[in-house]
Design an enzyme around this catalytic site. Structure first.
Site, PDB file in Angstrom:
ATOM      1  N   GLU A  85       0.806  -1.225   0.000  1.00 53.73           N
ATOM      2  CA  GLU A  85       0.000   0.000   0.000  1.00 53.73           C
ATOM      3  C   GLU A  85       0.841   1.278   0.000  1.00 53.73           C
ATOM      4  O   GLU A  85       0.732   2.116   0.898  1.00 53.73           O
ATOM      5  CB  GLU A  85      -0.965  -0.018   1.190  1.00 53.73           C
ATOM      6  CG  GLU A  85      -1.963  -1.167   1.094  1.00 53.73           C
ATOM      7  CD  GLU A  85      -3.033  -1.148   2.177  1.00 53.73           C
ATOM      8  OE1 GLU A  85      -2.968  -0.276   3.073  1.00 53.73           O
ATOM      9  OE2 GLU A  85      -3.927  -2.003   2.130  1.00 53.73           O
ATOM     10  N   GLU A 126      -4.684  -8.523  -0.398  1.00 54.31           N
ATOM     11  CA  GLU A 126      -5.389  -8.399   0.881  1.00 54.31           C
ATOM     12  C   GLU A 126      -6.882  -8.275   0.641  1.00 54.31           C
ATOM     13  O   GLU A 126      -7.317  -7.532  -0.241  1.00 54.31           O
ATOM     14  CB  GLU A 126      -4.936  -7.156   1.661  1.00 54.31           C
ATOM     15  CG  GLU A 126      -3.585  -7.245   2.306  1.00 54.31           C
ATOM     16  CD  GLU A 126      -3.297  -6.019   3.174  1.00 54.31           C
ATOM     17  OE1 GLU A 126      -4.264  -5.334   3.586  1.00 54.31           O
ATOM     18  OE2 GLU A 126      -2.109  -5.749   3.423  1.00 54.31           O
TER      19      GLU A 126
END
Length: 701
Positions: free
Chosen positions: A307, A527
């Site tokens: 991220e 994820e």
């Protein structure tokens, strides 16, 4: 009078009909039809041949090592094993608490010793070595044969620049070898959130801020970051990600990706450009891990960064908010710069409501006029002429588009800054093992920024590992089956059927993004997960995880519809009902010792297992065309196109959790062998047929 009553009655009836239609629209969920077994051959599990000692054991034949020293390879948009079988990778992130040190215990709610960033150890994350077999055995039993293994830059290089924690690196090797004994493949994830623990997340060591001239002890008081360790309890749920828009993290990401362009005067030891310094140390830290693991056959690759954020790069106007989903204290980029330089500033505040952000009362931050900068020169952006103070001391932005335009040209973060960093990293990792896959994902902020575009040759052995979460469930802590949000448009979607289609379409867009950026390359959802503390932790008291099961099932079905590989977030060995995953109040672990009633029961401690544990095609002799699992009916369906050149079986994970009472199998013809120890059904198809079907239905008690 009667006429009036008739009119009113008619009006009331109309309202009832409209309300009924509206309710049907919201709650109607088309029933799932069982797959047709017409023309298929039925076999009961009692009649299926069982794997015997005289046969090759599954545990010996799976993931056989070849000269390539790689258990998993990329072949176009599919993962393949060394025999050429198509692999469906169903995995787990390990683990949630790997973001914080094990010694001393430094979960994010702990304040004491927080700023002692050197004397920490991550040995014991994700769990102590002597507990590894128990956890790996459980994960395998639950069907997770692939692991996104979390390490952090801080764990490797916390003591200082170039000082590597060799004991931790050796521990990683031991843990990875334990996983290999359980036939679990892994890829290494250099995890970070909002840059570092010292800016409210995890990842980089404390000394990276010092190299950039910042004082981490001033971040909380100046509004440069919001830290659970210093804020204390209660800590607002999901507020940690707003640190992406605050000064500490935004500065570091800007310097890491674009320091040469935007802050050329910032040098370490007066000679090393800050961008080169940060990137070199990060890449070299991960190189140490790669060197240790280069000969481990179950390591299939490395991720670049979890991220990542663009920082200030690409911000068109520093006087405008960086994000519309900003809640809590919400300074604009320019206000963040003023605050960090010691100027008290009034900022807007927002609260997260049921359906969006609600503006609150403004708040004055940094009333004591503290500065995060260690030198008298102050803010590096002020030095670059981005802003100044007038004679009265009032701040004013001079270049609101400083990070958006260079010499009249609009910057493109993906191609100008993100791609070169990924290429440097990938080249270094592949210099250690040229067979490794490189997993990448788009930046988290700004949203909707696509992956860079690579040539077909360069993109080979790249994997799109984008993340996806059910935003409504994650943000509100409630499962609302008839409500969803479209990430691309920001619009709400109503109705169970429409939400189902929305999720399927959003997952489909991930694969489209892969094709656009990488061509024919694999896609894997790095994820996705569900909060277990939803509904004010009601399930912890009742033991009923039905809401979580429904929320999970909806996500899984959408991924299965799109034949998407995934690694679920997450498995945290030391999860607790009180502190969740030990990080910023999050609680997404599918396992918790606090729910473990019987340590001898491998399923005890599992949460929402009825949805989490699912049958799936692990290795398929050909190309997967369709697969799904109807949880309530306990029906598994697989259709694939046979590759006659492969003489290996199709391996299907058939969990004892769902099929312990027996099952029936319908196929297009062929031989079945059951490996009960590993919950695997091996199907040797009839080679006369190109299209193969396998249906498995569980028997009721």
């Amino acid at each position: 009078m009667k006429k009036i009553f008739k009119i009113l009655a008619g009006f009331l009836l109309t309202l009832i009909i409209i309300a009924g239609i509206a309710l049907l629209y919201l709650f109607y969920d088309p029933s799932e039809e069982s797959a047709s077994t017409e023309g298929l051959i039925k076999v009961s599990s009692d009649d299926i041949e069982k794997l015997t000692d005289s046969q090759t054991a599954y545990s010996e034949q799976v993931d056989t090592i070849t000269d390539s020293k790689s258990n998993i390879m990329a072949d176009g948009s599919w993962f393949k094993d060394h025999t050429g079988r198509t692999m469906f990778l169903r995995g787990i992130n390990l683990g949630g608490s790997s973001k914080v040190p094990y010694t001393p215990y430094m979960a994010t709610h702990v304040k004491e010793g927080f700023f002692n960033g050197k004397a920490v150890s991550f040995i014991g994350r994700p769990f102590p070595l002597d507990e590894a077999d128990v956890h790996f055995n459980r994960l395998k039993k639950w069907g997770f044969h692939f692991i996104r293994f979390i390490v952090t830059w801080e764990a490797i290089e916390h003591e200082g620049p170039g000082i590597y924690d060799e004991s931790y690196l050796d521990y990683i090797v031991q843990i990875i070898r334990k996983a290999e004994k359980h036939n679990l493949n892994v890829f290494i994830d250099p995890h970070q959130d909002v840059w570092s623990r010292y800016s409210g997340g995890d990842g980089a060591p404390m000394w990276t801020f010092e190299a950039a001239g910042m004082d981490v002890t001033k971040f909380q008081d100046t509004g440069a970051a919001l830290l659970h360790n210093l804020h204390g309890d209660p800590f607002p749920g999901m507020i940690w990600y707003t640190n992406n828009f605050k000064l500490a993290a935004a500065n570091m990401f800007t310097l890491f990706f674009g320091g040469n362009q935007f802050a050329p005067q910032v040098k370490v030891q007066d000679t090393i450009p800050i961008q080169e310094y940060l990137q070199d140390h990060f890449i070299n830290a991960m190189k140490q891990v790669a060197l240790k693991l280069k000969d481990e056959p179950n390591v299939v690759g490395f991720e670049f960064l979890n991220e990542p954020s663009a920082g200030f790069i690409g911000v068109k106007d520093l006087n405008e908010p960086m994000n519309t989903n900003y809640f809590g204290n919400a300074p604009t980029p320019s206000e963040s710069m003023f605050l960090g330089d010691g100027i008290s500033t009034e900022v807007k505040t927002f609260q997260l409501g049921r359906f969006g952000m609600n503006e609150g009362d403004p708040k004055v931050l940094n009333p004591d006029g503290l500065s995060i900068w260690k030198t008298s020169k102050g803010c590096i952006w002020k030095q670059n002429g981005v802003w100044e103070q007038d004679k009265e001391g009032n701040p004013k932005v001079l270049k609101p588009d400083y990070f958006a335009r260079i010499n009249g040209r609009t910057v493109d973060f993906s191609s100008d800054y993100f791609k070169p960093a990924i290429d440097r990293y990938a080249d270094t990792i592949r210099s250690i093992n040229s067979n490794w896959l490189i997993f990448i994902e788009p930046v988290l902020f700004p949203e909707h920024l696509s992956l860079p575009v690579w040539s077909e040759e360069k993109a080979s052995r790249f994997v799109n590992a984008s993340h996806w979460y059910d935003g409504i469930t994650l943000g509100t802590g409630r499962f609302t089956p008839w409500l969803g949000i479209d990430y691309e448009t920001g619009e709400l979607t109503f109705g169970k059927r429409n939400v189902k289609l929305l999720f399927e379409n959003m997952f489909a867009s991930v694969k489209l993004g892969t094709k656009k950026s990488l061509g024919e390359a694999p896609s894997l959802i790095g994820e996705t997960g569900i909060p277990f503390d939803m509904n004010d932790k009601e399930a912890f008291k009742t033991g009923n995880f039905e809401s979580q099961e429904k929320a999970f099932d909806r996500v899984f079905k959408a991924m299965e519809k799109n034949l998407l590989n995934y690694t679920l977030w997450n498995y945290t060995a030391d999860n607790t009902n009180e502190r969740g995953d030990q990080w910023n109040g999050e609680d997404l672990s599918i396992f918790s010792p606090d729910q473990q009633k019987d340590p001898g029961d491998i399923d005890s401690g599992g949460r929402a297992l009825d949805a989490v544990i699912r049958p799936y095609p692990y290795k398929v002799t050909g190309r997967i065309l369709e697969y799904n699992f109807f949880r309530e009916e306990k029906e598994f369906y697989l259709k694939f196109e046979l590759d006659k050149s492969i003489n290996e079986p199709t391996e299907i994970f058939i969990p004892d959790f769902h099929y312990g009472n027996g099952y029936s199998v319908w196929t297009t013809g062929g031989k079945l062998i059951e490996d009960a120890e590993n919950d695997m059904l091996m199907f040797y198809p009839d080679t006369e047929r190109k299209e193969q079907i396998v249906i498995v239905r569980g028997l009721e008690m």
